[in-house]
Write an enzyme that holds these catalytic residues in place. Structure first.
Site, mmCIF file in Angstrom:
data_model
loop_
_atom_site.group_PDB
_atom_site.id
_atom_site.type_symbol
_atom_site.label_atom_id
_atom_site.label_comp_id
_atom_site.label_asym_id
_atom_site.label_seq_id
_atom_site.Cartn_x
_atom_site.Cartn_y
_atom_site.Cartn_z
ATOM 1 C CB CYS A 324 13.841 -28.020 35.405
ATOM 2 S SG CYS A 324 12.164 -28.895 34.837
ATOM 3 C CD GLU A 358 15.303 -24.974 37.857
ATOM 4 O OE1 GLU A 358 14.134 -24.688 38.104
ATOM 5 O OE2 GLU A 358 15.810 -26.036 37.629
#
EC number: 2.1.1.-
Length: 366
Positions: A324, A358
């Site tokens: 992330c 992401e």
């Protein structure tokens, strides 16, 4: 972008910018063009948290501007699921004129599923008593009379009152199979369900034909472990948070999976156990040496992998790394690329209209 307006006409441009940025960041390690997975342009967030602002007899949801810290009134939130938007209106209507429910209410958290279930948590700066419970039950019943499948929770310091339950069960179609995932209030869940499905299917694709077993660190509620179980002989997964471990165990049973073992311990502790540095009572009855893990899966927090875990994962022929935070991924790749090369690279637009990305890489030993 404002909370009540999404620049959907700019979606393609913002996604293209992320692709260029990720390619630039990954250039020292790979010349691959990222596989790109698009998000829905609206109603993609399955959870949201709002502070509650009291303004005389009125009250409403607010968020704070990240730059100016000024408060912004939010009556609708198109980034969130349609169910969250329905609940935002219904919750304010149900609480505004109820002295017991509105007194010292400072935050409302929403968690929803694609299967149209919801948990709504009301956070207070006061003790919650039987009168609060009675009023909250009346509100819950009124919401359900509006065909809103909702569970209410009250939270205060050292207090949690779940009127029925503190979880909801998500059902995701993943590569031709429905996966059931219990999601517990105040525990981590993937915020963008549509992107989660695409991440799971991508992970299945890059691990098809795998040999041996899979080791996963930071498994949460078993989101990836359970979906990937079909590609491996066995799966061994670690997680530190008790509610997530309990949800993962439920999900194993609900999905009729018999080749996944969850261990409650931190990744750093598991590294010590694997290296024989320490013994842990929690590992009694689990023969780590019997696992033939050819692949390791990591989905670390934003801080990335610590140096000891970096060294540990380098021992595996294949590393599947979901990040992330591409900055810490690239920092980890400075070490991992010494022993592994990037075979696959993907960008998942988990957070549209923000700078957040992401991404995922499949690394194989050189």
């Amino acid at each position: 972008m404002t909370p009540e307006h999404l620049p959907t006409e700019q979606y393609e441009a913002q996604l293209a910018e992320k692709v260029v940025r990720l390619q630039s960041m990954m250039a020292p390690f790979s010349d691959l063009v990222p596989e790109v997975f698009r998000s829905p342009v609206s109603h993609y967030r399955m959870r949201a948290e709002f502070r509650i602002w009291h303004d005389g007899d009125d009250l409403y949801h607010i968020i704070f501007d990240q730059q100016t810290k000024s408060r912004i009134r939010v009556d609708s939130f198109p980034a969130a699921s349609e169910l969250i938007n329905q609940l935002m209106t219904a919750m304010i209507a149900g609480v505004r004129n109820n002295p017991v429910l509105r007194h010292k209410l400072f935050q409302i958290d929403y968690l929803t599923t694609l299967s149209n279930q919801a948990v709504v948590s009301l956070l207070y700066h006061k003790k919650l008593d039987d009168e609060w419970r009675q009023e909250a039950e009346a509100l819950r019943d009124a919401l359900r009379a509006q065909n809103l499948n909702v569970h209410l929770i009250g939270r205060a310091t050292k207090t949690k009152i779940a009127l029925d339950q503190d979880y909801i069960d998500e059902r995701l179609p993943v590569a031709g199979k429905e996966m059931i995932y219990r999601q517990v209030e105040n525990s981590f869940t993937q915020p963008n369900a549509a992107m989660n499905i695409q991440m799971l299917e991508w992970a299945l694709d890059v691990t098809k034909g795998s040999k041996g077993d899979l080791l996963e660190l930071y498994c949460g509620n078993g989101n990836f472990s359970l979906a990937l179980a079909r590609n491996f002989d066995r799966v061994l997964a670690t997680e530190i948070a008790k509610p997530s471990v309990a949800a993962a165990q439920y999900n194993i049973a609900a999905n009729h999976i018999d080749n996944v073992q969850i261990i409650r311990m931190a990744a750093e502790e598991f590294t010590q156990a694997m290296n024989g540095v320490r013994e842990f009572n929690r590992l009694q009855g689990i023969d780590l040496k019997s696992y033939q893990c050819e692949t390791i899966f990591v989905d670390p927090p934003r801080s990335g992998l610590d140096s000891e875990t970096e060294k540990m994962v380098q021992a595996y022929p294949r590393i599947l790394y979901i990040s992330c935070n591409p900055e810490t991924l690239c920092k980890n790749l400075e070490t991992l690329s010494q022993t592994h090369k990037v075979e696959r690279l993907a960008l998942f637009d988990q957070f549209p209209y923000t700078h957040h990305m992401e991404c995922s890489v499949l690394l194989t030993a050189k």
